[in-house]
Structures are given as C-alpha cells and as structure tokens.
Design an enzyme around this catalytic site. Structure first.
Site, mmCIF file in Angstrom:
data_model
loop_
_atom_site.group_PDB
_atom_site.id
_atom_site.type_symbol
_atom_site.label_atom_id
_atom_site.label_comp_id
_atom_site.label_asym_id
_atom_site.label_seq_id
_atom_site.Cartn_x
_atom_site.Cartn_y
_atom_site.Cartn_z
ATOM 1 N N ASN A 1 0.807 -1.239 0.000
ATOM 2 C CA ASN A 1 0.000 0.000 0.000
ATOM 3 C C ASN A 1 0.832 1.278 0.000
ATOM 4 O OD1 ASN A 1 0.732 -0.618 2.681
ATOM 5 N ND2 ASN A 1 -0.926 0.637 3.462
ATOM 6 N N GLY B 1 1.982 -6.137 7.272
ATOM 7 C CA GLY B 1 1.093 -6.777 6.309
ATOM 8 C C GLY B 1 -0.175 -7.235 6.999
ATOM 9 N N THR C 1 -3.048 -9.571 8.978
ATOM 10 C CA THR C 1 -3.027 -10.305 10.248
ATOM 11 C C THR C 1 -2.828 -11.804 10.019
ATOM 12 O OG1 THR C 1 -4.287 -8.607 11.373
ATOM 13 C CG2 THR C 1 -4.409 -10.811 12.314
ATOM 14 N N ALA C 2 -3.430 -12.361 8.962
ATOM 15 C CA ALA C 2 -3.282 -13.805 8.715
ATOM 16 C C ALA C 2 -1.822 -14.145 8.427
ATOM 17 C CB ALA C 2 -4.160 -14.226 7.541
ATOM 18 N N THR C 3 -1.133 -13.309 7.637
ATOM 19 C CA THR C 3 0.286 -13.565 7.349
ATOM 20 C C THR C 3 1.106 -13.400 8.636
ATOM 21 O OG1 THR C 3 -0.141 -12.485 5.225
ATOM 22 C CG2 THR C 3 2.136 -13.039 5.704
ATOM 23 N N GLU D 1 3.408 -5.493 12.383
ATOM 24 C CA GLU D 1 2.462 -4.381 12.176
ATOM 25 C C GLU D 1 1.383 -4.903 11.243
ATOM 26 O OE1 GLU D 1 2.741 -1.700 13.840
ATOM 27 O OE2 GLU D 1 4.762 -2.045 14.606
ATOM 28 N N CYS E 1 -3.303 1.589 6.304
ATOM 29 C CA CYS E 1 -3.716 0.857 7.504
ATOM 30 C C CYS E 1 -4.320 1.797 8.548
ATOM 31 C CB CYS E 1 -2.522 0.115 8.084
ATOM 32 S SG CYS E 1 -1.108 1.186 8.342
ATOM 33 N N GLU F 1 7.177 0.411 16.180
ATOM 34 C CA GLU F 1 8.203 0.990 15.327
ATOM 35 C C GLU F 1 8.327 2.463 15.699
ATOM 36 O OE1 GLU F 1 6.503 -0.070 11.422
ATOM 37 O OE2 GLU F 1 8.032 -1.624 11.328
#
Ligand code: NDP
Length: 480
Positions: free
Chosen positions: A150, A226, A228-230, A248, A282, A461
């Site tokens: 993004n 990236g 949440t599933a990854t 994140e 995000c 971060e």
C-alpha cells in the site's frame, strides 16, 4: 519488457531459477515489467552475503553509518520525481500523493535514522557505591524486513533504515504487487556506496521468497508489515526459533465525531482519512461514528464532498482517487459492498467499479463508497476491507461509542473529533488502539511509538523503539 533484478552481495542479479512473473500496472490492467520469482536459493545467497558483511558493518561507527544513510536519503530526494512516477504506475495511487507523501517519507526515513544512529544511547545504573551497570545495545546480525503494497517505498524504508542504522545487515522483500521502487532503491544504494551485502533485496512471492526469509536460521529477527493472517503464520513459524518479531498488522479504525467538533476541519480531514490512497492505508478510518445531533448534516455534506472526488488516471494532475492495487483486490473490495447490502446497509454513494475513459479504461478503479444503516457488529463493520469503503453509524452516548469502537479484533489507530478537552483525554485513554489522533489524522512525528494492540500486531516501530528492536541488550556489571 523490463526485468527487475534482485540485489545480493552489492550486485543486481537474476533469480537462481531464471523464472520471472508479470508486474501489472493496475491503472491500465496490463503487465509492464517482470519480477524475479526468487526462492530458497536466492534467500540463502542473500543471507550468506549479509552474514559476510555483518562483522565489518556492525563495527562501523554511528558517524560512518550516518554519512552513508544520509547519502541514500539525498539520492532518493534528487530522484523524487522519477520515484514518484514509478510508485504511481506500480501501485495505481495518484502521482500527486506519491510526490507529496510516499517518496518524501522515504527521504525522511533514511534521514531520521541516519541522525538517530548518532543520538542513540544506552542506560547506566550505579549500584550503592559498589558497582556500576551499563547496557550495551548491540546489532542483532542478519535481520529480515518484509513490507506490503500500500505504501511501498515508504514502509520498505521505514524498516530498512533503522535496521541498518543499528548496525544490522538486512535481507528484505517488498510486496510482489509493488516491487518497482524497491528495485530502484537497490540502484540508489549502489550509487550511494553502501558496502556489498549490507542490504540485500530479494523479489518474489510471499509464500516463496517471503516465507524462506522467515524460515532461514541465519535470520535472527523479522520486522513485518502486512495482513493479520500472514502475521499469524510468521509468528507460528518464528516463535519456536526464538526470533525477535515486530508485527504491524491489519486495522479497522474508528473515526469518532462528537457534535461539538470543528465541523469544517473535521469534514475536510474525514474525506482524506476515508479515501486517501483509495482507502488503502492501515490508518484510514473506515468506521465513522457520528453523534446523533450531527448525523444528518454530516451525511449530507460528507456525501456531497465524496461525490466531488475526481476518479481517474493516476498520472493526471487533479486526480484524487486512483486505481486500487490489483484485480483480485478490487474484487475483494466490491464483494464487501455486496455483503454490506445483504447485511441491510444502504449505499449513499459509490458501490461500483468506476468507469474511467481512455488509457485507463481497463484499470481497477472503485468508486469511493459510503454506506449507512449497518449494526456495529456485522461482518462489514468487523472485517478489514482495506479499500475506498466507509460506513457511518450514529451514537448517543460516549460509553456507547467506545463499546462500538472497541468491538473489533483490531486496535491500530483511532481518530476523535471534539472540542471538549476532558472528553478527548477520557476517550483517548479508553480506546483500544496503539495510536489516537484528536482533531487530526495521520499527523506523524517519527519519534513517536507506532504500532497496534490486539490483532493489529505486536511491538512498536518509530523513534528509538525501532533501534531498540533492532539491537540486543547486554548488561555489563563492574564492581569497584
Ligand atoms: P500481506 O500479509 O499479504 O503481505 C505483506 C507482505 O508479506 C508482502 O511482502 C507479502 O508478499 C509477504 N508475505 C505474504 N505471505 C508471506 C509468508 N507466508 N511469509 C513471509 N512473507 C509473506 O499483506 P498485503 O500486502 O496485502 O498488505 C495489506 C495488509 O497490510 C493490510 O492488512 C493492512 O492493514 C496491513 N498494513 C499494516 C500496516 C501497519 O502499520 N500496521 C501498514 C500498512 C499495511 P507478496 O505481496 O509478494 O505476497
């Protein structure tokens, strides 16, 4: 067609397999360059090169690292226009946005961490006149940085620059959907004289190149931004190997509007916080909660403004809304609009694939979409859409809106509009989010901690937080 190359051991190289796949320009729906399909061998070469570079890079002084990272920052700045154009074509975002936000931020990321390297310090504790403790903060070694599509160069450099400033060597992977500016960055690093192997960039798919970086035993820490599933998969894979992790992840951010806010300022910013970058940030506020006395005025004026946004060729001046990043993503976003209708929502504006004439007639454009009439706990209001779709919900009480805002699994950012200072503090304290903006949005000071709670990730971060993440502490105790 241009073939991108990996950046390994200071050189631009083809993937070991010799295989490439297409890189699509989303504004025209056609391939325009080829991406290396890297895998286990390429990652092994990159980790090896990084490991070889580490002893000498980790021993450079902060001043030397400052000099070289500042050089990278300056070259990015000198090439701002070309990089902005490349980002616009690769991602579909308006050129004006890439020019004013994405690339300037990449410049700032390198500048910020170049200077942070020379300001970073550690603690010392004197113990009752008998000993002194001091803490060394040493670079970890080879670290992995994996970023999404993004904000391609913006987020890629946000990870790489603190990792390098802290003295680590990096193996990085940009998203396969937007690899171009990461490739251009490798050319810039060569021009800046970054020593061979200090930064390695491996292109390819997530499940192939990305997963190999996570699995490689030589990679000691992973900084990931990236979905949440990854993030969940990475956590499962990395935890038994005790790798340091910064994650994140996704968001479903609330934008809470009280009736006592500065209406004009709120309206102007809410259009941006809803649809900037086609809603693919995000931090976008996709759930808009409006205090009931204001709901009618807000819906009317907001929808008018949204209808006035110009959807079109991202390269053209005056375009507010460009293409979404890919065809599958467009289909995903549109499927959520259908879901919203099934769940009882009313589309106030948008809701369809947008027709753009001329050069972009086959591009992936989605109309900015505003939906009302949904309950806070329906799927549309609980799942991340990550596109130009927002919902509006009325509320009566502060407690009530807090319960709606906090009802999702995510907790990245939130925005509150009010002129009541006490309420601003109270609501900020009770929101489940890593970031709360009051009467503003995406107002970033790079020194502040950045990250989310709940399923939006772990770790922070930004500022010295990132330098702390990219270093290992060692306490030294000396008796005297
Ligand atoms: P993904 O999780 O699909 O991908 C992110 C990165 O991880 C890409 O480089 C991807 O490669 C790579 N990847 C995919 N699978 C694996 C794997 N098994 N192992 C290692 N790497 C992998 O996210 P998106 O790119 O779709 O980005 C959108 C998401 O990012 C949204 O959920 C958004 O909220 C979140 N995001 C969070 C931010 C934050 O600061 N919290 C900021 C920006 C976005 P490839 O693309 O090649 O598949």
């Amino acid at each position: 067609m241009q073939k991108l190359l990996n950046y390994v051991g200071g050189e631009l190289v083809s993937p070991a397999s010799g295989e490439y796949f297409e890189n699509i320009d989303p504004s025209i729906g056609e391939p325009y360059s080829m991406i290396p399909d890297s895998g286990i061998e390429d990652v092994a070469l990159a980790v090896n090169a990084a490991g070889k570079a580490f002893p000498s890079w980790s021993r450079t002084s902060p001043e030397e690292r400052y000099e070289i990272l500042m050089r990278v920052s300056r070259i990015i700045e000198e090439n701002l226009e070309d990089l902005a154009r490349a980002e616009c074509i690769d991602n579909g975002k308006p050129l004006s946005l890439a020019r004013s936000v994405d690339i300037p931020r990449a410049v700032s990321n390198f500048k910020f961490y170049a200077t942070a390297a020379i300001h970073f310090a550690s603690e010392s504790h004197s113990s009752a006149g008998s000993s002194i403790n001091y803490t060394l903060r040493q670079p970890i070694g080879v670290v992995g940085c994996i970023s999404p599509w993004n904000l391609p160069l913006y987020l890629f450099t946000w990870k790489i620059s603190p990792a390098l400033a802290a003295g680590n060597c990096v193996v990085a992977k940009p998203s396969e959907v937007t690899p171009m500016t990461a490739f251009l960055l490798s050319e810039i690093c060569i021009e800046a004289g970054l020593p061979a192997g200090v930064l390695n960039i491996v292109h390819g798919t997530g499940p192939n190149a990305g997963a190999e970086i996570v699995k490689h035993p030589g990679v000691k820490a992973i900084s990931f931004t990236g979905g949440t599933a990854t993030g969940e998969w990475i956590a499962r894979e990395a935890a038994p190997k005790f790798k340091k992790l910064s994650l994140e992840l996704g968001g479903k951010n609330p934008n809470i509007i009280f009736a006592d806010c500065d209406f004009d300022e709120m309206l102007e910013t809410t259009v941006r916080s809803s649809f900037a970058n086609q809603g693919q940030i995000c931090l976008c506020g996709s759930r808009i909660f409006v205090e009931r006395p204001l709901i009618e005025q807000f819906c009317g004026e907001f929808v008018e403004r949204v209808k006035g946004l110009k959807i079109g060729d991202p390269l053209e001046t005056g375009t507010n809304v460009g293409a979404v990043v890919s065809e599958p993503h467009m289909e995903k976003v549109l499927s959520y609009v259908e879901l919203a209708k099934e769940e009882g929502g009313t589309v106030l504006t948008g809701g369809k694939r947008a027709d753009v004439n001329g050069r972009c007639s086959n591009g992936y454009f989605v109309e900015p979409t505003v939906i009302e009439g949904l309950e806070h706990d329906c799927r549309t209001n609980q799942e991340e859409i990550f596109g130009p779709v927002v919902t509006i919900q009325p509320f009566d009480e502060e407690e009530e809106v807090l319960s709606y805002a906090n009802s999702v699994r995510y907790g990245l950012s939130s925005t509150v509009w009010t002129s009541d200072l006490k309420r601003a503090h109270r609501v900020a304290e009770n929101l489940e989010a890593g970031i709360v903006w009051v009467n503003t949005w995406m107002n970033r000071d790079l020194r502040t901690p950045f990250g989310g709670v709940k399923d939006s990730g772990m770790g922070r971060e930004g500022g010295f937080e990132a330098l702390r993440f990219f270093t290992e502490e060692k306490n030294v105790c000396i008796a005297y």
